[in-house]
Design a protein around this motif. Structure first.
Motif, PDB file in Angstrom:
ATOM      1  N   ASP A   1      26.176 -29.316  -7.372  1.00 35.89           N
ATOM      2  CA  ASP A   1      26.984 -29.473  -8.578  1.00 35.89           C
ATOM      3  C   ASP A   1      28.398 -28.922  -8.425  1.00 35.89           C
ATOM      4  O   ASP A   1      29.216 -29.046  -9.331  1.00 35.89           O
ATOM      5  N   GLY A   2      28.671 -28.298  -7.278  1.00 35.48           N
ATOM      6  CA  GLY A   2      30.013 -27.757  -7.056  1.00 35.48           C
ATOM      7  C   GLY A   2      29.991 -26.283  -6.704  1.00 35.48           C
ATOM      8  O   GLY A   2      28.984 -25.735  -6.239  1.00 35.48           O
TER       9      GLY A   2
ATOM     10  N   TRP B   1      41.239 -29.184 -11.135  1.00 30.48           N
ATOM     11  CA  TRP B   1      39.946 -28.948 -10.495  1.00 30.48           C
ATOM     12  C   TRP B   1      40.025 -29.448  -9.060  1.00 30.48           C
ATOM     13  O   TRP B   1      40.308 -30.610  -8.809  1.00 30.48           O
TER      14      TRP B   1
ATOM     15  N   ARG C   1      35.033 -26.845 -20.180  1.00 30.50           N
ATOM     16  CA  ARG C   1      33.946 -27.083 -19.222  1.00 30.50           C
ATOM     17  C   ARG C   1      32.699 -26.288 -19.579  1.00 30.50           C
ATOM     18  O   ARG C   1      31.573 -26.775 -19.472  1.00 30.50           O
TER      19      ARG C   1
ATOM     20  N   ASN D   1      28.103 -14.438  -8.040  1.00 28.93           N
ATOM     21  CA  ASN D   1      27.718 -15.706  -8.657  1.00 28.93           C
ATOM     22  C   ASN D   1      28.517 -15.916  -9.938  1.00 28.93           C
ATOM     23  O   ASN D   1      28.702 -14.979 -10.720  1.00 28.93           O
TER      24      ASN D   1
ATOM     25  N   PRO E   1      34.277 -29.709  -8.677  1.00 26.09           N
ATOM     26  CA  PRO E   1      33.624 -29.111  -9.844  1.00 26.09           C
ATOM     27  C   PRO E   1      33.332 -27.625  -9.624  1.00 26.09           C
ATOM     28  O   PRO E   1      32.813 -27.225  -8.583  1.00 26.09           O
ATOM     29  N   GLY E   2      33.725 -26.823 -10.581  1.00 22.75           N
ATOM     30  CA  GLY E   2      33.477 -25.383 -10.499  1.00 22.75           C
ATOM     31  C   GLY E   2      34.617 -24.577  -9.930  1.00 22.75           C
ATOM     32  O   GLY E   2      34.620 -23.353 -10.053  1.00 22.75           O
TER      33      GLY E   2
ATOM     34  N   CYS F   1      29.842 -22.315  -7.146  1.00 25.72           N
ATOM     35  CA  CYS F   1      29.101 -21.440  -8.071  1.00 25.72           C
ATOM     36  C   CYS F   1      29.276 -19.967  -7.724  1.00 25.72           C
ATOM     37  O   CYS F   1      28.421 -19.144  -8.056  1.00 25.72           O
TER      38      CYS F   1
ATOM     39  N   ARG G   1      29.743 -19.171 -12.984  1.00 23.87           N
ATOM     40  CA  ARG G   1      29.677 -20.547 -13.483  1.00 23.87           C
ATOM     41  C   ARG G   1      30.963 -21.303 -13.162  1.00 23.87           C
ATOM     42  O   ARG G   1      30.962 -22.523 -12.989  1.00 23.87           O
ATOM     43  N   THR G   2      32.082 -20.584 -13.092  1.00 28.57           N
ATOM     44  CA  THR G   2      33.375 -21.179 -12.775  1.00 28.57           C
ATOM     45  C   THR G   2      34.171 -20.201 -11.926  1.00 28.57           C
ATOM     46  O   THR G   2      34.129 -18.988 -12.170  1.00 28.57           O
TER      47      THR G   2
END
Length: 526
Positions: free
Chosen positions: A189-190, A349, A379, A208, A352-353, A192, A210-211
């Motif tokens: 998903d990109g 971006w 996001r 870790n 993603p992330g 992390c 999320r963004t």
């Protein structure tokens, strides 16, 4: 603490942009981590002209939005950090046959005032030759055709950055310096999170998030390519060099905006206590950001330019107390002339992330940070409530009257120069720092006899401002390295012995590391 949770936002880069993003994110109630490979503000954010300026020179290139935004942000910063962002009076002399004539300067300053919408720190006025000469009697008078007086703002770039870092921490962010990111954590998903190493302990660290925000300035392409190895260059580096000379050599009374007689570009002569800062150059730079140096050619350019306006100064290379260079991380563009490349920023971006922010300037960092966090909030579906960064004082900025605060400090401390420095550096927090010196009078001693920095600041830097090395303290928490001819090497041993019990230093190793750092920043190359 970094490895114990998943953060909403991980910010890579502890310069002014990353610090501003971390503050904004934490004030929105998000879980935030900020990591910096060296020390906060150790790169570009400690190598600026130390100005929060409306950008009058951008008018020449039609960058009206930049001027409008800069004037707005200057007013905000002067409100939330009045100790760090203070009005500065500029004189702009105009000479016959100069690239910018008097009529053009008048028109530009009228537009400047109009774009400021009443937010200028003082009204400009045009100056006759007689009045200008009275203001600055040492200026070259041959060919002088008058000029203008206008206002901008001075700052301490490092302490402004640090204030944002401290504000982020006060709002709940985890902030760590001397932690180098060497890889990004990736899933299908990109991005992390990130992996790095604590440069003081040698321990590996995994964070870790999320963004991830890539706010690494000149190093941002390196971070970007960790996620996308084939990513095109997004950063264009240009080198800016400044030199510091004793102020009594130039004997100027105000800050000055000048057009170099060598190439016609805008440059400044700025008051900095007992020193004058002359800058800056603007040349292409494609090397490693940590290897940028002033060269003899750069220094000669700045001294020749200053001597042309101050014929009695006769500045030589031997008059330079310190010379330093920084890399401006501009948005890559097709413009070939570095002087006309836009100071606008880019937020995009990479994958993603991973959100990368590039370009911009010190003055507009807060607005950039808000835009970054608006993008991330969409996001994360975290709502669109903006943090009140424009009205919440930065640490030490809760000052009702700067004049009253300075008067109290002078009465309490005794030495006016120390009192004024403490207020301007720490705002209302100067009282807690001075309390340390009141309890232990040795901490009231000056670090260098002729400078206003005191020993308590070194202890405070360790206990309250996350300083880990001598360089953190003598280069950034104070400006000792910028204001001594040996860049603080002569007082480093005493400082190291004082602080070794607090930080567990091997004194000899710390001194060697300090010498390497000042050599890397201040050595002038042929």
């Amino acid at each position: 603490m970094l490895a114990s949770e998943t953060f909403d936002v991980l910010v890579i880069g502890g310069g002014i942009t990353g610090a501003g993003v971390a503050r904004d994110a934490a004030m929105r109630g998000l879980r935030v981590a900020l990591v910096e490979a060296s020390d906060f503000a150790s790169g570009t954010s400690s190598r600026s002209s130390r100005l929060i300026h409306g950008g009058v020179r951008y008018l020449e290139h039609g960058q009206l939005h930049m001027v409008f935004e800069s004037c707005r942000e200057r007013r905000i910063l002067a409100t939330i950090a009045p100790h760090l962002v203070r009005p500065l009076q500029f004189v702009w002399p105009v000479y016959e046959k100069a690239r910018i004539r008097k009529w053009k300067l008048r028109a530009g300053l009228l537009l400047y005032d109009a774009l400021a919408l009443g937010r200028n720190l003082g009204a400009h006025r045009m100056l006759t030759t007689h009045i200008l000469t009275a203001l600055e009697p040492e200026l070259r008078q041959i060919g002088l055709a008058g000029g203008a007086l206008y206002f901008d703002a001075a700052t301490d770039d490092v302490r402004l950055t640090l204030a944002n870092v401290l504000a982020a921490r006060d709002a709940g962010a985890v902030v760590v310096n001397h932690l180098t990111v060497h890889d990004l954590l990736m899933t299908s998903d990109g991005v992390c999170g990130a992996r790095g190493v604590d440069m003081r302990s040698g321990e590996d660290v995994e964070v870790n998030a999320r963004t991830v925000v890539n706010a690494a300035g000149p190093w941002s392409d390196v971070i970007r390519r960790m996620a996308e190895p084939q990513a095109r260059r997004a950063v264009r580096g240009t080198k800016g060099v400044h030199v510091a000379v004793p102020r009594d050599r130039l004997r100027h009374n105000n800050a000055l905006t000048l057009l170099s007689p060598i190439d016609g570009r805008v440059m400044f002569v700025l008051p900095a206590g007992a020193f004058s800062i002359i800058g800056t150059t603007d040349t292409e730079y494609d090397g490693r950001p940590d290897k940028v140096r002033a060269t003899t050619t750069d220094v000669t350019y700045l001294l020749r330019s200053a001597n042309a306006f101050f014929p009695g100064a006769h500045l030589l290379a031997s008059d330079v107390v310190a010379a330093w260079a920084g890399v401006r991380p501009l948005v890559a563009s097709g413009d070939r002339n570095p002087d006309v490349v836009s100071r606008e920023h880019s937020i995009a971006w990479t994958v993603p992330g991973l959100l990368s922010v590039t370009g911009g300037k010190l003055t507009t960092y807060r607005a950039m940070a808000a835009e970054v966090m608006d993008t991330i909030a969409r996001r994360l579906r975290a709502g669109h409530r903006r943090a009140p960064t424009q009205r919440t004082p930065l640490p030490g900025g809760d000052i009702a009257s700067l004049d009253d605060e300075l008067a109290l400090a002078r009465a309490t401390v005794g030495a006016p120069d120390i009192a004024e420095h403490l207020v301007h550096a720490y705002g209302t927090r100067w009282k807690a720092l001075w309390q340390m010196a009141s309890v232990d009078r040795a901490l009231a001693d000056r670090i260098v006899p002729e400078l206003p920095y005191i020993a308590a600041e070194l202890v405070w830097g360790v206990t309250h401002e996350m300083a880990c090395t001598l360089g953190d303290l003598l280069i950034r928490r104070t400006h000792v390295a910028f204001e001594t001819r040996d860049q603080g090497v002569g007082v480093a041993a005493a400082a190291a012995r004082q602080l070794a019990p607090l930080l567990g230093w091997n004194v000899d190793d710390e001194l060697q590391a300090y010498r390497r750092e000042v050599e890397g920043i201040f050595r002038v190359e042929e």
